[in-house]
Design a protein around this motif. Structure first.
Motif, PDB file in Angstrom:
ATOM      1  N   GLN A 103      -0.781  37.704   0.622  1.00 48.76           N
ATOM      2  CA  GLN A 103       0.358  36.672   1.500  1.00 48.76           C
ATOM      3  C   GLN A 103       1.656  36.688   0.580  1.00 48.76           C
ATOM      4  O   GLN A 103       2.734  36.628   0.907  1.00 48.76           O
ATOM      5  N   ARG A 104       1.489  36.262  -1.045  1.00 51.24           N
ATOM      6  CA  ARG A 104       2.495  36.258  -1.648  1.00 51.24           C
ATOM      7  C   ARG A 104       3.557  37.260  -1.679  1.00 51.24           C
ATOM      8  O   ARG A 104       4.785  37.330  -1.315  1.00 51.24           O
ATOM      9  N   GLU A 112       5.322  37.739   1.762  1.00 56.00           N
ATOM     10  CA  GLU A 112       6.545  36.864   1.730  1.00 56.00           C
ATOM     11  C   GLU A 112       7.705  37.194   0.934  1.00 56.00           C
ATOM     12  O   GLU A 112       8.804  37.075   1.386  1.00 56.00           O
ATOM     13  N   LYS A 113       7.459  37.988  -0.210  1.00 51.99           N
ATOM     14  CA  LYS A 113       8.272  38.428  -0.826  1.00 51.99           C
ATOM     15  C   LYS A 113       9.074  39.776  -0.292  1.00 51.99           C
ATOM     16  O   LYS A 113      10.505  39.903  -0.077  1.00 51.99           O
ATOM     17  N   ALA A 146      11.254  38.417   2.316  1.00 49.46           N
ATOM     18  CA  ALA A 146      12.620  37.800   1.809  1.00 49.46           C
ATOM     19  C   ALA A 146      13.475  38.779   1.524  1.00 49.46           C
ATOM     20  O   ALA A 146      14.811  38.779   1.460  1.00 49.46           O
TER      21      ALA A 146
END
Length: 199
Positions: free
Chosen positions: A66-67, A70-71, A74
């Motif tokens: 998930q991280r 997200e990165k 972004a």
């Protein structure tokens, strides 16, 4: 009335059957039953720990994915903003050229500077000598530290080397890359940060 044990042990079966029928139960049967229950509890405990470990690893993997997503999102938004800004500039200023720039890390300096100095000294207008006979060398690509107690002349030495000690008479020889050169000639590749705040 008959009863069977979960483990299929004859001792355990006799113990349960004897208890149900009111017969006497031997100590061996009770001891063996307790030992069997203890072994089954250990197996169950190991199984529960294994299940918890698998669940924890799954949750960590899910959080990490998930991280990463997200990165990645972004980064995509940042790239879209950069492209939108470039298109906006092209729309309003079509004759202006926009340089496409992407940071690719630090590059080693193309110009290397070796600084050597011999017998540096600084004499104040009142005749007091605050720096006397300092000799040394700064090699390119290396970090140097000038160490000494307070008032030893560390800042004064740097001021003389950088041509900032205009409040006194400087003596000595400073060589840059082996030849005598004024420090102002290489000001584009030299930075000087004083210890005092300047507003």
């Amino acid at each position: 009335m008959s009863a069977t044990s979960d483990s299929g042990s004859p001792h355990h079966g006799r113990l349960v059957e004897g208890m149900c029928s009111g017969q006497n139960v031997t100590e061996d049967d009770v001891e063996f039953c307790i030992k069997t229950v203890g072994q089954e509890s250990q197996v169950l405990g190991v199984f529960i720990i294994a299940v918890l470990l698998v669940v924890a690893l799954y949750m960590i993997d899910r959080f990490w994915r998930q991280r990463q997503a997200e990165k990645q999102m972004a980064t995509g938004v940042l790239n879209e903003c950069t492209a939108y800004a470039a298109n906006l500039v092209r729309h309003f200023l079509p004759s202006m050229k926009i340089a496409k720039y992407q940071f690719r890390g630090m590059k080693p300096p193309e110009v290397k500077v070796d600084i050597s100095f011999t017998n540096l000294s600084l004499e104040l207008p009142d005749g007091k000598r605050v720096l006397n006979g300092v000799t040394g060398e700064f090699k390119a690509g290396r970090m140097c530290a000038i160490m000494g107690p307070s008032g030893a002349g560390k800042t004064t030495c740097m001021n003389v080397l950088c041509g900032k000690a205009t409040y006194g008479k400087q003596k000595g020889k400073i060589l840059i890359n082996g030849r005598k050169t004024d420090i102002s000639e290489i000001s584009s590749v030299v930075g000087f940060v004083p210890q005092d705040d300047i507003v």
